[in-house]
Design a protein around this motif. Structure first.
Motif, mmCIF file in Angstrom:
data_model
loop_
_atom_site.group_PDB
_atom_site.id
_atom_site.type_symbol
_atom_site.label_atom_id
_atom_site.label_comp_id
_atom_site.label_asym_id
_atom_site.label_seq_id
_atom_site.Cartn_x
_atom_site.Cartn_y
_atom_site.Cartn_z
ATOM 1 N N UNK A 255 0.868 -1.331 0.089
ATOM 2 C CA UNK A 255 0.044 -0.176 -0.034
ATOM 3 C C UNK A 255 0.732 1.266 0.017
ATOM 4 N N UNK A 256 1.844 1.207 0.829
ATOM 5 C CA UNK A 256 2.877 2.437 0.744
ATOM 6 C C UNK A 256 3.382 2.696 -0.367
ATOM 7 N N UNK A 257 3.980 1.324 -0.910
ATOM 8 C CA UNK A 257 4.452 1.707 -2.093
ATOM 9 C C UNK A 257 3.813 2.239 -3.506
ATOM 10 N N UNK A 258 2.552 1.763 -3.356
ATOM 11 C CA UNK A 258 1.470 2.168 -4.432
ATOM 12 C C UNK A 258 0.968 3.706 -4.129
ATOM 13 N N UNK A 259 1.304 4.221 -2.927
ATOM 14 C CA UNK A 259 0.499 5.293 -2.707
ATOM 15 C C UNK A 259 -0.813 5.398 -2.248
ATOM 16 N N UNK A 260 -1.170 4.056 -1.535
ATOM 17 C CA UNK A 260 -2.540 3.946 -1.133
ATOM 18 C C UNK A 260 -2.433 4.181 0.281
ATOM 19 N N UNK A 261 -3.316 5.248 0.845
ATOM 20 C CA UNK A 261 -3.309 5.428 2.302
ATOM 21 C C UNK A 261 -4.686 5.303 3.043
ATOM 22 N N UNK A 262 -4.862 5.406 4.163
ATOM 23 C CA UNK A 262 -6.153 5.398 4.939
ATOM 24 C C UNK A 262 -6.892 6.689 4.267
ATOM 25 N N UNK A 299 -9.509 -3.254 3.670
ATOM 26 C CA UNK A 299 -10.047 -3.207 5.020
ATOM 27 C C UNK A 299 -8.855 -2.684 6.002
ATOM 28 N N UNK A 300 -7.764 -3.374 5.816
ATOM 29 C CA UNK A 300 -6.325 -3.064 6.521
ATOM 30 C C UNK A 300 -6.221 -1.648 6.280
ATOM 31 N N UNK A 301 -6.026 -1.093 5.064
ATOM 32 C CA UNK A 301 -5.525 0.289 4.762
ATOM 33 C C UNK A 301 -6.824 1.281 5.212
ATOM 34 N N UNK A 302 -7.760 1.050 5.045
ATOM 35 C CA UNK A 302 -8.786 2.039 5.614
ATOM 36 C C UNK A 302 -8.650 2.100 7.050
ATOM 37 N N UNK A 303 -8.729 1.015 7.786
ATOM 38 C CA UNK A 303 -8.876 1.100 9.202
ATOM 39 C C UNK A 303 -7.385 1.343 10.080
ATOM 40 N N UNK A 304 -6.541 1.008 9.273
ATOM 41 C CA UNK A 304 -5.208 1.048 9.931
ATOM 42 C C UNK A 304 -4.231 1.782 9.276
ATOM 43 N N UNK A 306 -1.349 2.438 5.689
ATOM 44 C CA UNK A 306 -0.179 1.528 5.172
ATOM 45 C C UNK A 306 1.072 1.690 6.100
ATOM 46 N N UNK A 307 2.119 1.076 5.722
ATOM 47 C CA UNK A 307 3.202 0.874 6.813
ATOM 48 C C UNK A 307 3.682 2.246 7.102
ATOM 49 N N UNK A 308 4.001 3.127 6.122
ATOM 50 C CA UNK A 308 4.629 4.565 6.395
ATOM 51 C C UNK A 308 3.605 5.113 7.389
ATOM 52 N N UNK A 309 2.333 5.214 7.462
ATOM 53 C CA UNK A 309 1.294 5.988 8.210
ATOM 54 C C UNK A 309 1.405 5.520 9.564
#
Ligand SMILES: N[C@@H](CCC(=O)N[C@@H](CS)C(=O)NCC(=O)O)C(=O)O
Length: 343
Positions: A255-262, A299-304, A306-309
Motif C-alpha cells: 500500500x505504501x509503495x503504491x501510494x494508497x493510504x487510509x 480493510x487493512x488500509x482503510x482501518x489501520x 499503510x506501513x508508512x502511516x
C-alpha cells in the motif's frame, strides 16, 4: 476441507503452470478459532512506547499493535477486534506455543534457532533494528569499547544478553551484567544508578529514554553491535494462518509503495493502476484463498493505514521516539522493506 480454486484454464491467465494450478484454500485451525471467538489475541510487550504500550486513553498503541489491528481488520473488517496479552521476553514463546495468544507481536528478533527449534514461524521483519547502549551523558563515554567492567543492565531471555556476551568477549572487555526478568526493573535499576549502561534494541532505548524525566541527560552510543530484525510470530504448522499473517504485513508495504493510504483508499478504488486494483480487490480475488474476503487489504488500509502511516505515527521523526526510516524505508527509497508482488 481442501478446495480447488483455479482451473487449469484459468491458471494460464495467471501465469501459473498446470500443476501450480491446483491451488488450494488451506484450512486454518487458528483462523477458524479466531473467527469463532471474534477477536485476535495478540501478545505484546509490557509497554515499549512506539511499539506496544497503552496510550493516554489506556488503549494499546504502536507499530506492533497496528500490525495486530491490521490482522483483525483483514479478518473482521474491524481493527479493534484484538485483545492484548502483555508478556515478558521469557514468557513470550511459551504463551504462543500454549495457544494463549494467536500472534506474538513483541519486539521479537528473528533468529535461526527461534525460527527452527521452537515450533514457531517468524512472519517477516516489521522493524529492522540493532542492539545499542544507553549511558548517562555525564559519564562522558564515547564508545561501547569504553564499557569494560561497567555495570550493564539487561533483560533476560533476550538476544540482548547473547549479543552483549559475544561483543565483550570479541573485544576482550570485562563483562559485568545485572540481569532482570522484567523490563521495568531493568529500566528502574538503570535510572537508580545501579547500572552504568542499559543495553537492548536501539529502538527500545530511544523509546525508554523518551519516558525519562530528563531524556537529554542520556545518550545512545553510536555502536550498533547486532542485527535485530523484529517481527510478528505465529505457531508453526498452520500454513493458512501463516499466509494471512505474512500477507497482512506485505499489504501494509505494498500500500505504501503504491501510494494508497487510509486517507485516499476510497478514491483509489477507482484507480486504473492494475496493481492497485489487485491490492484493493477491485480486480481479482486474493482474499478468498486466504480464508478472507476479497477486500481484505482495503480493510487493512482503510482501518489501520499503510506501513508508512503507522511508522510515522508511532516511531517516526516527529514522535518522541524520533527514529528515521533508515533500513525500514521501502527498497525504492534506499531501505530494505520490500513486498513481493500481489498477483
Ligand atoms: N529483540 C530482542 C529483545 C526483546 C525484548 O524483550 N526487548 C525488551 C527491551 S525494551 C522489551 O521489549 N521489553 C518489554 C517488556 O519486557 O515488557 C529479543 O527478541 O530477544
Amino acid at each position: 476441507m481442501i478446495k480447488t480454486l483455479f482451473t487449469v484454464a484459468m491458471a494460464a491467465g495467471l501465469g501459473l503452470s498446470a500443476s501450480a494450478a491446483l491451488a488450494q484454500t488451506a484450512t486454518s485451525p487458528t483462523l477458524d478459532a479466531i473467527k469463532a471467538k471474534g477477536y485476535v489475541q495478540c501478545g505484546v510487550t509490557g509497554g515499549v512506547p512506539g511499539f506496544s504500550a497503552p496510550d493516554e486513553n489506556n488503549v494499546w498503541a504502536g507499530l506492533e499493535v497496528d500490525y495486530c489491528r491490521a490482522v483483525a481488520a483483514a479478518i473482521f473488517n474491524d481493527a479493534e477486534a484484538v485483545r492484548y496479552t502483555p508478556l515478558t521476553a521469557q514468557e513470550r514463546f511459551t504463551a504462543l506455543s500454549a495457544g494463549e495468544i494467536d500472534i506474538l507481536s513483541r519486539t521479537t528478533t528473528w533468529t535461526m534457532s527461534r525460527d527452527t527449534q521452537l515450533g514457531i514461524k517468524v512472519v517477516g521483519t516489521m522493524f529492522y533494528d540493532g542492539q545499542g547502549f544507553l549511558v548517562r551523558k555525564e559519564d562522558g563515554i564515547a564508545s561501547a569499547l569504553d564499557l569494560s567492567g561497567a555495570a550493564i543492565c539487561i533483560e533476560s531471555g533476550t538476544t540482548t544478553e547473547l549479543n552483549a556476551a559475544d561483543y565483550f568477549a570479541a573485544n576482550s572487555l570485562e563483562f559485568n551484567t545485572v540481569v532482570f526478568v522484567d523490563q521495568d526493573e531493568v529500566v528502574k535499576a538503570y535510572e537508580d544508578g545501579r547500572c552504568d549502561v542499559y543495553t537492548t534494541d536501539s529502538s527500545a532505548l530511544a523509546a525508554e529514554r523518551s519516558k525519562f524525566a530528563d531524556p537529554s541527560a542520556h545518550v545512545i552510543l553510536p555502536d550498533i553491535i547486532s542485527k535485530e530484525p523484529l517481527g510478528p510470530v505465529v505457531r508453526q504448522g498452520d500454513d493458512g494462518f501463516f499466509n494471512v499473517a505474512r500477507w497482512t504485513y506485505f499489504a501494509l508495504l505494498e500500500a505504501e509503495e503504491l501510494g494508497v493510504s487510509s486517507a485516499n483508499v476510497d478514491e483509489m478504488l477507482a484507480s486504473d493502476n492494475p496493481a492497485i486494483k489487485r491490492l484493493l480487490g477491485v480486480e481479482g480475488d486474493f482474499g478468498t484463498p486466504l480464508g478472507l474476503t476479497k477486500d481484505w487489504a482495503y480493510q487493512i488500509i482503510k482501518l489501520v493505514g499503510n506501513y508508512s502511516e503507522s511508522y510515522e505515527k508511532h516511531v517516526g521523526p516527529s514522535t518522541a521516539i524520533g527514529l528515521a526510516r533508515g533500513l525500514n524505508a521501502l527498497w525504492r527509497d534506499g531501505g530494505i522493506q520490500y513486498s513481493p508482488p500481489i498477483r
